[in-house]
Write a protein that holds these residues in place. Sequence first.
Motif, PDB file in Angstrom:
ATOM      1  N   ALA A  49       0.815  -1.214   0.000  1.00 16.97           N
ATOM      2  CA  ALA A  49       0.000   0.000   0.000  1.00 16.97           C
ATOM      3  C   ALA A  49       0.847   1.260   0.000  1.00 16.97           C
ATOM      4  O   ALA A  49       1.744   1.415   0.846  1.00 16.97           O
ATOM      5  CB  ALA A  49      -0.917   0.017   1.230  1.00 16.97           C
ATOM      6  N   TRP A  50       0.541   2.148  -0.930  1.00 17.20           N
ATOM      7  CA  TRP A  50       0.944   3.551  -0.841  1.00 17.20           C
ATOM      8  C   TRP A  50       0.008   4.162   0.187  1.00 17.20           C
ATOM      9  O   TRP A  50      -1.206   4.147   0.030  1.00 17.20           O
ATOM     10  CB  TRP A  50       0.792   4.181  -2.210  1.00 17.20           C
ATOM     11  N   LEU A  51       0.557   4.736   1.234  1.00 24.72           N
ATOM     12  CA  LEU A  51      -0.262   5.171   2.359  1.00 24.72           C
ATOM     13  C   LEU A  51      -1.145   6.369   2.006  1.00 24.72           C
ATOM     14  O   LEU A  51      -0.758   7.245   1.243  1.00 24.72           O
ATOM     15  CB  LEU A  51       0.625   5.536   3.548  1.00 24.72           C
ATOM     16  N   GLY A  52      -2.307   6.388   2.604  1.00 30.38           N
ATOM     17  CA  GLY A  52      -3.205   7.515   2.474  1.00 30.38           C
ATOM     18  C   GLY A  52      -4.382   7.339   3.423  1.00 30.38           C
ATOM     19  O   GLY A  52      -4.795   6.217   3.712  1.00 30.38           O
ATOM     20  N   PRO A  53      -4.907   8.477   3.907  1.00 25.60           N
ATOM     21  CA  PRO A  53      -4.353   9.822   3.763  1.00 25.60           C
ATOM     22  C   PRO A  53      -3.020   9.956   4.511  1.00 25.60           C
ATOM     23  O   PRO A  53      -2.767   9.249   5.480  1.00 25.60           O
ATOM     24  CB  PRO A  53      -5.415  10.718   4.408  1.00 25.60           C
ATOM     25  N   GLN A  54      -2.195  10.903   4.039  1.00 32.06           N
ATOM     26  CA  GLN A  54      -0.944  11.224   4.696  1.00 32.06           C
ATOM     27  C   GLN A  54      -0.669  12.709   4.465  1.00 32.06           C
ATOM     28  O   GLN A  54      -1.327  13.343   3.630  1.00 32.06           O
ATOM     29  CB  GLN A  54       0.210  10.367   4.171  1.00 32.06           C
ATOM     30  N   PRO A  55       0.259  13.306   5.210  1.00 29.63           N
ATOM     31  CA  PRO A  55       0.513  14.743   5.063  1.00 29.63           C
ATOM     32  C   PRO A  55       0.770  15.138   3.611  1.00 29.63           C
ATOM     33  O   PRO A  55       1.614  14.556   2.935  1.00 29.63           O
ATOM     34  CB  PRO A  55       1.759  14.959   5.937  1.00 29.63           C
ATOM     35  N   GLY A  56      -0.016  16.111   3.136  1.00 30.96           N
ATOM     36  CA  GLY A  56       0.111  16.571   1.760  1.00 30.96           C
ATOM     37  C   GLY A  56      -0.686  15.768   0.756  1.00 30.96           C
ATOM     38  O   GLY A  56      -0.788  16.150  -0.413  1.00 30.96           O
ATOM     39  N   GLN A  57      -1.237  14.655   1.204  1.00 30.61           N
ATOM     40  CA  GLN A  57      -2.056  13.792   0.339  1.00 30.61           C
ATOM     41  C   GLN A  57      -3.306  13.418   1.133  1.00 30.61           C
ATOM     42  O   GLN A  57      -3.430  12.316   1.646  1.00 30.61           O
ATOM     43  CB  GLN A  57      -1.275  12.548  -0.090  1.00 30.61           C
ATOM     44  N   ASP A  58      -4.229  14.347   1.200  1.00 32.30           N
ATOM     45  CA  ASP A  58      -5.381  14.183   2.069  1.00 32.30           C
ATOM     46  C   ASP A  58      -6.564  13.502   1.400  1.00 32.30           C
ATOM     47  O   ASP A  58      -7.399  12.880   2.071  1.00 32.30           O
ATOM     48  CB  ASP A  58      -5.837  15.555   2.588  1.00 32.30           C
ATOM     49  N   GLU A  59      -6.669  13.617   0.074  1.00 31.23           N
ATOM     50  CA  GLU A  59      -7.825  13.113  -0.651  1.00 31.23           C
ATOM     51  C   GLU A  59      -7.458  11.941  -1.551  1.00 31.23           C
ATOM     52  O   GLU A  59      -6.355  11.911  -2.123  1.00 31.23           O
ATOM     53  CB  GLU A  59      -8.433  14.229  -1.511  1.00 31.23           C
ATOM     54  N   PRO A  60      -8.366  10.955  -1.691  1.00 28.79           N
ATOM     55  CA  PRO A  60      -8.113   9.882  -2.658  1.00 28.79           C
ATOM     56  C   PRO A  60      -7.927  10.471  -4.048  1.00 28.79           C
ATOM     57  O   PRO A  60      -8.710  11.306  -4.495  1.00 28.79           O
ATOM     58  CB  PRO A  60      -9.363   9.010  -2.559  1.00 28.79           C
ATOM     59  N   GLY A  61      -6.901  10.040  -4.726  1.00 26.20           N
ATOM     60  CA  GLY A  61      -6.498  10.635  -5.989  1.00 26.20           C
ATOM     61  C   GLY A  61      -5.221  11.427  -5.826  1.00 26.20           C
ATOM     62  O   GLY A  61      -4.396  11.480  -6.725  1.00 26.20           O
ATOM     63  N   GLN A  62      -5.054  12.032  -4.628  1.00 29.01           N
ATOM     64  CA  GLN A  62      -3.749  12.581  -4.271  1.00 29.01           C
ATOM     65  C   GLN A  62      -2.834  11.448  -3.813  1.00 29.01           C
ATOM     66  O   GLN A  62      -1.628  11.486  -4.044  1.00 29.01           O
ATOM     67  CB  GLN A  62      -3.904  13.633  -3.170  1.00 29.01           C
ATOM     68  N   TYR A  63      -3.373  10.484  -3.130  1.00 28.13           N
ATOM     69  CA  TYR A  63      -2.749   9.171  -2.963  1.00 28.13           C
ATOM     70  C   TYR A  63      -3.588   8.216  -3.814  1.00 28.13           C
ATOM     71  O   TYR A  63      -4.717   8.552  -4.220  1.00 28.13           O
ATOM     72  CB  TYR A  63      -2.712   8.740  -1.493  1.00 28.13           C
ATOM     73  N   PRO A  64      -3.094   7.021  -4.148  1.00 30.80           N
ATOM     74  CA  PRO A  64      -3.827   6.171  -5.092  1.00 30.80           C
ATOM     75  C   PRO A  64      -5.199   5.754  -4.576  1.00 30.80           C
ATOM     76  O   PRO A  64      -5.311   4.968  -3.625  1.00 30.80           O
ATOM     77  CB  PRO A  64      -2.899   4.959  -5.267  1.00 30.80           C
ATOM     78  N   SER A  65      -6.232   6.263  -5.188  1.00 29.67           N
ATOM     79  CA  SER A  65      -7.595   5.916  -4.794  1.00 29.67           C
ATOM     80  C   SER A  65      -7.877   4.462  -5.156  1.00 29.67           C
ATOM     81  O   SER A  65      -7.699   4.045  -6.302  1.00 29.67           O
ATOM     82  CB  SER A  65      -8.603   6.827  -5.511  1.00 29.67           C
ATOM     83  N   GLY A  66      -8.308   3.700  -4.177  1.00 29.85           N
ATOM     84  CA  GLY A  66      -8.610   2.292  -4.408  1.00 29.85           C
ATOM     85  C   GLY A  66      -7.512   1.341  -4.003  1.00 29.85           C
ATOM     86  O   GLY A  66      -7.723   0.129  -3.952  1.00 29.85           O
ATOM     87  N   GLY A  67      -6.323   1.856  -3.716  1.00 28.69           N
ATOM     88  CA  GLY A  67      -5.279   0.990  -3.193  1.00 28.69           C
ATOM     89  C   GLY A  67      -5.604   0.566  -1.775  1.00 28.69           C
ATOM     90  O   GLY A  67      -6.546   1.077  -1.153  1.00 28.69           O
ATOM     91  N   PRO A  68      -4.840  -0.379  -1.210  1.00 26.17           N
ATOM     92  CA  PRO A  68      -5.146  -0.871   0.140  1.00 26.17           C
ATOM     93  C   PRO A  68      -4.733   0.108   1.231  1.00 26.17           C
ATOM     94  O   PRO A  68      -3.900  -0.187   2.090  1.00 26.17           O
ATOM     95  CB  PRO A  68      -4.371  -2.191   0.215  1.00 26.17           C
TER      96      PRO A  68
END
Length: 544
Positions: free
Chosen positions: A282-301
């Motif tokens: 998993a690419w982590l999300g939400p995380q600092p600077g990536q608050d919304e799905p799509g800023q981090y991979p939406s749908g990843g684990p």
Amino acid sequence: MTENPVPAARPWSIGDGAGLRRDGVPALLVGGQVFNSSSSSPRAIGQSFAHVRRMNGNVVLAPVSWALTEPVEGAFDFALVDRMIEEARHNELRLVLLWFGAYKNAASTYAPRWVRADTERFPRAVVESVGRPPFSYAGETAKPVLSVFGRELRESDAAAFEALVRHLVQADPGGVVAMLQVENESGLLGDSRDRSADAAAAWAGPVPAQVIARLPDAPDGASSARTLWEARGSRTSGSWAEVFGESSAADEVFMAWAFADYVEHIARRGRAIADIPMFANAWLGPQPGQDEPGQYPSGGPASRVLDVWRGAAPSLSLLGPDIYVEHADAVMRDYAAGGHPFFVPESRLSAGELVRAVGTYRAFGWSGFGVDGANPDGQVAATLAFLAALEGQIAEAQLSGRIGAAVVETGVEVVRLHLGGIHVDARGTLALLQTMLLDAGVSVPVPGMTVPDETLPDAPVQHRGDTRPFGLVFAVAEDTVIVIGRELTLDFFADDARIEIDAVEELLVEDGEVTVARVLNGDERLRIVPTERVGAARIRLVRV
């Protein structure tokens, strides 16, 4: 002849609450993942795998590129896989292969040309941009992103993965390969939902019954799907918008089901051939600077949709976080919660986070990323040497619950651990010494801690050494513990007796074996583990 033979047996297995085992014996996988291109040629494989050995790891994680494996549809070339198995065996390493198929870091750059060039057969994802994705810049060359809803894509990806697993059965009967990762940091960047025609049809269609059936049992407060479902009246059927609403969070649930279902299709096909543990990272999300799905991979684990992934992809043994954030403790807690098997497939190079994963969260494995650029004289390498040499005792302590880790953060005086009937207080040695001197009326500043960098000077990303006091502490007998770490002072207590230290042995690792360097007493007991480097000691206690 049956068309569905029994899957080939493999020596490695993962069970709930049982950790990782090889031929039934508890085991650990501690080492690192090589850079993405370090498994793309025989020369690079030989150099990078040898460096993992110099780093004292017992496992190497390395990519298998779909593009290099199947450059022409139906024609497979596993020469690089064979070389990886050979080099791992030569360097006495276990091997975890990472299938870089249709998805690597939410893009499709590892898919073969014949896939990427045929947009009719293999449709692309369509996004309505939510802003510039991470690790991108204005004016950059476009990256291919295949739609996870393409039926032919999942069949072609699964067929290639099947060929890989079938090859492993023949080429690696002894089990050098311990696990397989299915895709790499899957998900969608640039938008919370794929807007392609196939995706739109799936969004308008009914939510699968198995998704809704699992929602009442999803973790309360940790499941985005359950929260959205309850807010919509806990419907038992309907379209995705009807059941979960229309929001970026609902889009993430929808995409999580799509990607998990895709990965499950591939993993299930592979496990029908060989019973080898598989996982997704998993690419982590939400995380600092990536608050919304799509800023981090939406749908990843990601953390808010772990329940969706676990329900949709039962062929996976686990979901593992790739940890590059500063506050790793919360991430580990999320992915290890509920007693799920825990493994860290990628991490920044931090000895403190390594012992935290193994000791606090019972990880059966940890992998520093870019290990072929890591410093063999750093703290991670020194810690790996002890973990690999004491693998059996650590794994047994995890199963019995007699293990813990102390990472003394700034401003924290004491970390308390519980090893069965023994309580352990861990303090930073230099800060404790300063306090003791102050109590005696002597003011001495604590010297700045100097530790080696964790990366070599030419590494593309530099990692400084961990200056926090840290240690892994575990019991190997009723009143005997081992500590591995740096700058840590330990005190021991029991509810039913007074505990004193009976004997202390300083431990070293020579040629992969643990030896006794000295028996410590007197002044040397003030620093059972060194303050300037990673060390280890076996401590025997006596109850009086």
